[in-house]
Design an enzyme around this catalytic site. Structure first.
Site, PDB file in Angstrom:
ATOM      1  N   LYS A 112      42.618  32.556  35.353  1.00  0.00           N
ATOM      2  CA  LYS A 112      41.338  32.779  34.358  1.00  0.00           C
ATOM      3  C   LYS A 112      41.729  32.221  33.208  1.00  0.00           C
ATOM      4  CE  LYS A 112      38.648  36.221  36.219  1.00  0.00           C
ATOM      5  NZ  LYS A 112      37.829  37.477  36.262  1.00  0.00           N
ATOM      6  N   LYS A 195      37.766  32.055  46.557  1.00  0.00           N
ATOM      7  CA  LYS A 195      37.086  33.282  46.803  1.00  0.00           C
ATOM      8  C   LYS A 195      35.743  33.179  46.317  1.00  0.00           C
ATOM      9  CE  LYS A 195      38.318  36.146  43.079  1.00  0.00           C
ATOM     10  NZ  LYS A 195      39.100  37.234  42.576  1.00  0.00           N
ATOM     11  N   LYS A 198      31.427  35.735  41.126  1.00  0.00           N
ATOM     12  CA  LYS A 198      30.505  35.921  40.303  1.00  0.00           C
ATOM     13  C   LYS A 198      30.275  34.588  39.230  1.00  0.00           C
ATOM     14  CE  LYS A 198      30.790  40.901  39.720  1.00  0.00           C
ATOM     15  NZ  LYS A 198      31.360  41.805  39.072  1.00  0.00           N
TER      16      LYS A 198
HETATM   17  P1  AMP Z   1      34.732  41.777  40.329  1.00  0.00           P
HETATM   18  O1  AMP Z   1      33.732  40.918  40.749  1.00  0.00           O
HETATM   19  O2  AMP Z   1      36.009  40.896  39.872  1.00  0.00           O
HETATM   20  O3  AMP Z   1      34.305  43.026  39.220  1.00  0.00           O
HETATM   21  O4  AMP Z   1      35.170  42.618  41.656  1.00  0.00           O
HETATM   22  C1  AMP Z   1      34.648  43.816  41.817  1.00  0.00           C
HETATM   23  C2  AMP Z   1      35.430  44.480  43.404  1.00  0.00           C
HETATM   24  O5  AMP Z   1      34.947  43.475  44.221  1.00  0.00           O
HETATM   25  C3  AMP Z   1      36.918  44.462  43.514  1.00  0.00           C
HETATM   26  O6  AMP Z   1      37.205  45.672  44.237  1.00  0.00           O
HETATM   27  C4  AMP Z   1      37.097  43.215  44.017  1.00  0.00           C
HETATM   28  O7  AMP Z   1      38.487  43.220  44.737  1.00  0.00           O
HETATM   29  C5  AMP Z   1      35.933  43.020  45.078  1.00  0.00           C
HETATM   30  N1  AMP Z   1      35.922  41.597  45.417  1.00  0.00           N
HETATM   31  C6  AMP Z   1      35.628  40.782  44.435  1.00  0.00           C
HETATM   32  N2  AMP Z   1      35.171  39.466  45.078  1.00  0.00           N
HETATM   33  C7  AMP Z   1      35.500  39.601  46.270  1.00  0.00           C
HETATM   34  C8  AMP Z   1      35.643  38.684  47.389  1.00  0.00           C
HETATM   35  N3  AMP Z   1      35.499  37.295  47.115  1.00  0.00           N
HETATM   36  N4  AMP Z   1      36.081  39.364  48.509  1.00  0.00           N
HETATM   37  C9  AMP Z   1      36.080  40.677  48.756  1.00  0.00           C
HETATM   38  N5  AMP Z   1      36.408  41.335  47.582  1.00  0.00           N
HETATM   39  C10 AMP Z   1      35.779  41.072  46.285  1.00  0.00           C
END
Ligand code: AMP
Ligand code: TRP
Length: 334
Positions: A112, A195, A198
């Site tokens: 990041k 991956k 968002k």
């Molecule tokens: P975040 O979007 O970074 O706030 O992630 C929130 C939750 O979603 C965390 O538990 C991440 O590990 C999970 N997560 C985010 N992106 C992915 C992805 N591409 N595949 C699987 N889990 C994800």
């Protein structure tokens, strides 16, 4: 030791299939077995410099996503991180037990922060310390997350250990990452080596939890694949065909099968056909959740009431732990 599940998601918009399959979906089952605390980590979201109005809306959106996915606000505690000041206070204390070297290893920071390290924000750098505080403030023992958070969880364990050793007491339980399901790492629909996230500039890279059936169909039709048919059982293909591997993983997760079962059924068939069934599956799973999210979001006062109740219950758990921690540290009470 008392068992307590803790997890959280940043209110940064664009909640996607990876968030659902990698995280939220796996939280639901815990409610029947353990005490559960699910946080909307709004302080963490500040590392992305959010617009205030959007942040306010995104906090409600994550709350709606939790509830629409089956988290019951009567049983689970659903709350916004900033409503309990213990998180920020404990984060400071823990930062005094976290060597720089530990943070320097964090791959998410490196990704990041990019090349211009001098201008990267210290909040982004100490992000994992705040995450450790989130969990430890509740004496969280089980943390269901996607695979990308594994390193942060290991750090949280190390920090808890450092604190416990310094004060010579088993004060914080070492939290266990819980990473399971067929889609612990959902990849971008445009690039199977990145991956799903968002913040990807392409809307076609992700299925968003509120996408309509038409949008899901369009995005999956456009999803990158290769000209080959689906692989045969036992064939090694994941490395050379990351997009194929990703779609198979998503299909497996959405249909509650293993990857091997999906491959056995689909071996040698065409992706065009596979994508049609994948669309039906995705619409069947995400459709009702998206509709329910929209219904909940139409009544912001009701969502805010859930967050008020959650904040009170979160404080009721974290405050006594913080009071005890302060006594252990030698800080004055109150
Ligand atoms: P975040 O979007 O970074 O706030 O992630 C929130 C939750 O979603 C965390 O538990 C991440 O590990 C999970 N997560 C985010 N992106 C992915 C992805 N591409 N595949 C699987 N889990 C994800
Ligand atoms: N860092 C996590 C993510 O980006 C979000 C998060 C913050 C979290 N605090 C947490 C997850 C505590 C689990 C437990 O996905």
């Amino acid at each position: 030791m008392h068992q307590r599940v803790f997890s959280g998601i940043q209110p940064t918009g664009n909640l996607h299939l990876g968030n659902y399959l990698g995280a939220i979906r796996n939280w639901v089952g815990f409610q029947d077995r353990m005490e559960t605390v699910f946080c909307i980590v709004d302080l963490h979201a500040l590392t992305q410099a959010p617009d205030p109005a959007e942040l306010r809306q995104n906090i409600r959106e994550v709350t709606a996503a939790y509830i629409a996915s089956g988290i019951d606000p009567k049983r689970a505690v659903i709350f916004a991180q900033s409503r309990c000041s213990v998180h920020a206070e404990l984060a400071w204390v823990l930062s005094c037990h976290t060597p720089l070297g530990w943070l320097n290893r964090m791959t998410q920071f490196k990704e990041k922060a990019g090349k211009d390290r001098e201008n990267a924000l210290t909040g982004l750098y100490t992000y994992p310390v705040l995450m450790a505080a989130d969990i430890l403030a509740y004496h969280g023992t089980h943390v269901p997350v996607g695979e990308d958070q594994k390193q942060h969880l290991e750090l949280a364990r190390d920090i808890a250990g450092a604190f416990n050793r310094f004060y010579q007491r088993d004060f914080f339980p070492l939290p266990e990452p819980v990473i399971f399901g067929a889609a612990t790492r959902v990849m971008s629909l445009r690039d199977g080596t990145k991956k799903m996230s968002k913040s990807d500039p392409s809307d076609y890279s992700r299925l968003v939890m509120t996408d309509s059936a038409d949008t899901v169909a369009l995005k999956l039709r456009k999803a990158k694949t290769d000209p080959l048919p689906l692989p045969e059982p036992g064939q090694e293909f994941e490395k050379e065909r990351p997009e194929a591997a990703n779609l198979i993983g998503i299909y497996a997760a959405l249909s509650d099968q293993s990857r091997d079962e999906v491959i056995t059924t689909w071996a040698g068939r065409q992706f065009s056909e596979f994508k049609k069934e994948l669309t039906d599956l995705a619409v069947a799973v995400l459709g009702p959740i998206g509709v329910e999210m929209q219904r909940l979001l139409a009544d912001p006062a009701a969502i805010d009431a859930v967050l008020d109740d959650g904040a009170a219950r979160a404080n009721a758990i974290a405050r006594p732990i913080w009071t005890e921690a302060k006594a252990l540290i030698g800080l004055p009470p109150g």
